[in-house]
Design an enzyme around this catalytic site. Structure first.
Site, PDB file in Angstrom:
ATOM      1  N   LYS A 167      -1.443  13.983 -27.781  1.00  0.00           N
ATOM      2  CA  LYS A 167      -0.133  13.154 -27.331  1.00  0.00           C
ATOM      3  C   LYS A 167      -0.061  13.337 -26.027  1.00  0.00           C
ATOM      4  O   LYS A 167       0.159  14.182 -25.395  1.00  0.00           O
ATOM      5  CB  LYS A 167       1.162  13.792 -28.067  1.00  0.00           C
ATOM      6  CG  LYS A 167       2.521  13.144 -27.416  1.00  0.00           C
ATOM      7  CD  LYS A 167       3.838  14.035 -27.893  1.00  0.00           C
ATOM      8  CE  LYS A 167       4.195  14.480 -26.495  1.00  0.00           C
ATOM      9  NZ  LYS A 167       4.451  13.567 -25.657  1.00  0.00           N
ATOM     10  N   GLY A 218       1.097  21.349 -19.100  1.00  0.00           N
ATOM     11  CA  GLY A 218       2.290  20.893 -18.519  1.00  0.00           C
ATOM     12  C   GLY A 218       3.295  21.964 -17.827  1.00  0.00           C
ATOM     13  O   GLY A 218       2.637  22.924 -17.381  1.00  0.00           O
ATOM     14  N   SER A 219       4.430  21.795 -17.861  1.00  0.00           N
ATOM     15  CA  SER A 219       5.106  22.838 -17.266  1.00  0.00           C
ATOM     16  C   SER A 219       5.499  24.125 -17.717  1.00  0.00           C
ATOM     17  O   SER A 219       5.253  24.288 -18.871  1.00  0.00           O
ATOM     18  CB  SER A 219       6.747  22.120 -16.665  1.00  0.00           C
ATOM     19  OG  SER A 219       7.304  22.030 -18.104  1.00  0.00           O
ATOM     20  N   THR A 220       5.813  25.139 -16.971  1.00  0.00           N
ATOM     21  CA  THR A 220       5.899  26.510 -17.602  1.00  0.00           C
ATOM     22  C   THR A 220       7.053  26.480 -18.320  1.00  0.00           C
ATOM     23  O   THR A 220       7.236  27.052 -19.555  1.00  0.00           O
ATOM     24  CB  THR A 220       6.106  27.334 -16.398  1.00  0.00           C
ATOM     25  OG1 THR A 220       5.113  27.376 -15.528  1.00  0.00           O
ATOM     26  CG2 THR A 220       6.514  28.781 -16.708  1.00  0.00           C
ATOM     27  N   THR A 222       8.240  24.133 -20.517  1.00  0.00           N
ATOM     28  CA  THR A 222       7.746  23.608 -21.671  1.00  0.00           C
ATOM     29  C   THR A 222       6.806  24.393 -22.251  1.00  0.00           C
ATOM     30  O   THR A 222       6.929  24.738 -23.759  1.00  0.00           O
ATOM     31  CB  THR A 222       7.175  22.278 -21.609  1.00  0.00           C
ATOM     32  OG1 THR A 222       8.146  21.344 -21.112  1.00  0.00           O
ATOM     33  CG2 THR A 222       6.771  21.628 -22.890  1.00  0.00           C
ATOM     34  N   GLY A 223       6.105  25.083 -21.669  1.00  0.00           N
ATOM     35  CA  GLY A 223       4.965  26.069 -22.135  1.00  0.00           C
ATOM     36  C   GLY A 223       5.724  27.247 -22.984  1.00  0.00           C
ATOM     37  O   GLY A 223       5.339  27.631 -23.942  1.00  0.00           O
ATOM     38  N   GLU A 240      -1.725  25.799 -20.440  1.00  0.00           N
ATOM     39  CA  GLU A 240      -2.084  25.683 -18.935  1.00  0.00           C
ATOM     40  C   GLU A 240      -0.779  25.155 -18.038  1.00  0.00           C
ATOM     41  O   GLU A 240      -0.567  23.857 -18.486  1.00  0.00           O
ATOM     42  CB  GLU A 240      -3.095  24.346 -18.897  1.00  0.00           C
ATOM     43  CG  GLU A 240      -4.478  25.045 -19.211  1.00  0.00           C
ATOM     44  CD  GLU A 240      -5.025  25.867 -18.590  1.00  0.00           C
ATOM     45  OE1 GLU A 240      -4.599  26.543 -17.217  1.00  0.00           O
ATOM     46  OE2 GLU A 240      -6.422  26.268 -18.815  1.00  0.00           O
ATOM     47  N   CYS A 274      -1.729  20.415 -10.492  1.00  0.00           N
ATOM     48  CA  CYS A 274      -1.169  21.861 -10.730  1.00  0.00           C
ATOM     49  C   CYS A 274      -1.835  23.048  -9.953  1.00  0.00           C
ATOM     50  O   CYS A 274      -1.072  23.834  -9.557  1.00  0.00           O
ATOM     51  CB  CYS A 274      -1.633  22.208 -12.362  1.00  0.00           C
ATOM     52  SG  CYS A 274      -3.469  22.062 -12.507  1.00  0.00           S
ATOM     53  N   GLU A 371       7.555  25.278  -7.804  1.00  0.00           N
ATOM     54  CA  GLU A 371       6.677  24.554  -7.844  1.00  0.00           C
ATOM     55  C   GLU A 371       7.368  23.057  -7.346  1.00  0.00           C
ATOM     56  O   GLU A 371       7.828  22.406  -8.301  1.00  0.00           O
ATOM     57  CB  GLU A 371       6.000  24.450  -8.934  1.00  0.00           C
ATOM     58  CG  GLU A 371       4.783  23.325  -8.974  1.00  0.00           C
ATOM     59  CD  GLU A 371       4.060  23.090 -10.335  1.00  0.00           C
ATOM     60  OE1 GLU A 371       4.921  23.100 -11.435  1.00  0.00           O
ATOM     61  OE2 GLU A 371       2.935  23.075 -10.434  1.00  0.00           O
TER      62      GLU A 371
END
Ligand code: NAD
Length: 468
Positions: A167, A218-220, A222-223, A240, A274, A371
């Site tokens: 996705k 993606g972003s931290t 969301t991770g 990542e 990133c 970031e």
């Protein structure tokens, strides 16, 4: 109307509804993408599970199909690049390079050995450690390098014998859907399924019972949600995530000789990398000359629509990110920082922000601590190297970092002290398919690329034979 289709079980599929995709150079919706519903996602996972049975069995076939996939993808660079530029914003030249880079990554994985290791072979026992595929992989990508980061997942996942449901970000779905159409011409049905939709689709994927592995870039924030969502089912994870990379200049550098590399490290892809340079630590004695050199590069860079061949810096990819960058810079300026170049959004349609070099921002401000993920670089003077290393490491992030010096050994000794997954000397964002790439702390879990990345798409099995 949707311009490109999802791929489910080898077939091109529309969705019951669509969503608009904005061109960041205009701020207008320029195309529609299918909005996958839950029933179609179930079909995609079912197709992937069914395809796994055969796909896992023949390593040689997988290699030759991956090789062919690499060729088809590279050959389609002229088709995919304009689609990527129109939705992502990056210069067409960079979009083209991204597709070719993705082809290169797939070719690398088509050749990579899947290790088997005999750990004991004596009169009593033969024991061998083998890597087995995990099953179905749910792969979720962000909007900065949609094609490249998909290839980072597809190469190792497919080589290892897994099947995939992929996705892309809802901000940049079209190029990945087109890539899916192209790859489905060579991959057996169900081996790669590509679905598009919003964050909710991602949540359905990570909590779905079929996938055994989630590979997320993606972003931290969301991770962390994904890690929680994977926990009840103990799904395996590669995450990542974000970074706040420091580059440290030592006092013997020649600023004129390195300024172009520093500029590219910070501003390529409009700073939406990133592992881009997000904080620049400079000895006090060199501060002004480095700032002037960077500001001159920034002022000379041509900002514009990525379709214009003269453009070097495209727009910020989406409105929320553009607003965030505007806010971070405005807040820094209000707090006493000054802009040696740039400093305010460019009037007119599109999400354009000029390359911005900030001086006088310090730790404790959001532009330094968070970031920024945009075309803004704070330059931070330091007195001694221990202090610089301590400040570079004083963050929850740990993706990568760099040290710059006329003496590579001296720089290497400092680089070793950086708490991050990749520590470069006299380079930044120097990546290759053979280098394990991943972050410490909040920048990720696991690595991608190389044999180490491949291992992340496998389970180990000990095959033990008693001889007596
Ligand atoms: P994001 O986290 O907002 O979204 C990434 C993907 O996750 C999208 O496809 C999105 O739809 C999906 N998603 C969102 N919420 C979800 C949820 N709860 N469950 C499942 N899926 C969900 O990230 P972004 O804004 O698209 O990307 C920018 C970020 O990505 C930056 O922080 C950047 O540093 C990071 N990034 C990291 C790497 C790396 O390799 N470490 C590479 C590129 C980008």
């Amino acid at each position: 109307m949707s311009d490109v289709s999802m791929i489910i079980g080898g077939e091109r599929r529309a969705a019951p509804s669509t969503f608009g995709v904005v061109n960041p150079a205009t701020g207008e919706v320029h195309a529609d993408a299918p909005d996958c519903d839950e029933g179609q996602l179930n079909e995609a996972f079912d197709a992937a599970a069914k395809a796994f049975t055969d796909w896992r069995t023949d390593e040689d076939a997988r290699r030759s199909i991956l090789r062919e996939a690499s060729k088809r993808l590279s050959a389609a660079a002229d088709r995919i690049a304009p689609v990527l530029t129109a939705e992502q914003g990056k210069p067409l030249r960079s979009a083209h390079m991204e597709v070719l880079g993705a082809g290169y990554w797939l070719r690398y994985f088509s050749r990579l050995e899947i290790p088997r290791e005999v750990i004991q072979d004596d009169e009593h026992v033969r024991a061998e450690v083998v890597h087995r595929p995990m099953g179905v992989v749910a792969a979720i990508t962000p909007w900065n390098f949609p094609i490249m980061l998909s290839a980072w997942k597809l190469g190792p996942a497919l080589l290892a014998g897994n099947t995939v449901v992929l996705k892309p970000s809802p901000f940049t779905p079209l190029s990945t859907l087109l890539m899916g159409e192209i790859l489905s011409e060579v991959l057996p049905p169900g081996v790669l399924n590509v679905v598009s939709g919003g964050d909710q689709l991602g949540r359905w994927m990570t909590s779905h019972p079929v996938p055994r592995k989630i590979s997320f870039t993606g972003s931290t924030g969301t991770g962390k949600h994904i890690a929680a969502s994977a926990a009840p089912d103990l799904k395996r994870l590669t995450l990542e995530l974000g970074g706040n990379d420091a580059a440290i200049l030592l006092d013997d550098v020649d600023p004129a000789a390195i300024v172009r590399k520093l500029f590219e490290g910070a501003f390529d892809n409009s700073g939406q990398v990133c592992s881009g340079i997000k904080r620049l630590y400079v000895p006090e004695s060199l501060h002004d000359v480095v700032v002037d050199a960077l500001a001159a590069q920034a002022a000379a860079a041509r900002v514009g629509d990525g379709m214009d061949p003269d453009t070097q810096v495209g727009p910020i990819q989406n409105r929320p990110q553009y607003e965030r960058v505007c806010d971070l810079v405005a807040e820094a300026l209000a707090g006493g920082a000054t802009a040696a170049a740039g400093g305010a959004p460019i009037d007119g349609p599109g999400y354009f922000f000029p390359p911005t070099v900030l001086v006088g921002a310090a730790e404790g401000t959001r532009i330094v601590d968070e970031e920024q993920f945009g075309p803004v670089l704070p330059v931070l003077p330091y007195r001694d190297i221990d202090e610089a290393v301590a400040r570079a490491n004083a963050t929850n992030y740990g993706l990568s970092g760099s040290v710059w010096s006329a003496d590579p050994d001296r720089a290497g000794a400092v680089a070793e002290r950086l708490d991050c997954g990749t520590a470069w000397v006299n380079a930044h964002v120097a990546l290759g398919p053979h280098q394990p790439f991943g972050g410490l702390k909040w920048s990720g879990v696991g690595v991608e690329n190389g044999p180490w990345g491949l291992a992340g798409y496998t389970d180990l099995q000990v095959q033990y034979r008693a001889k007596d």
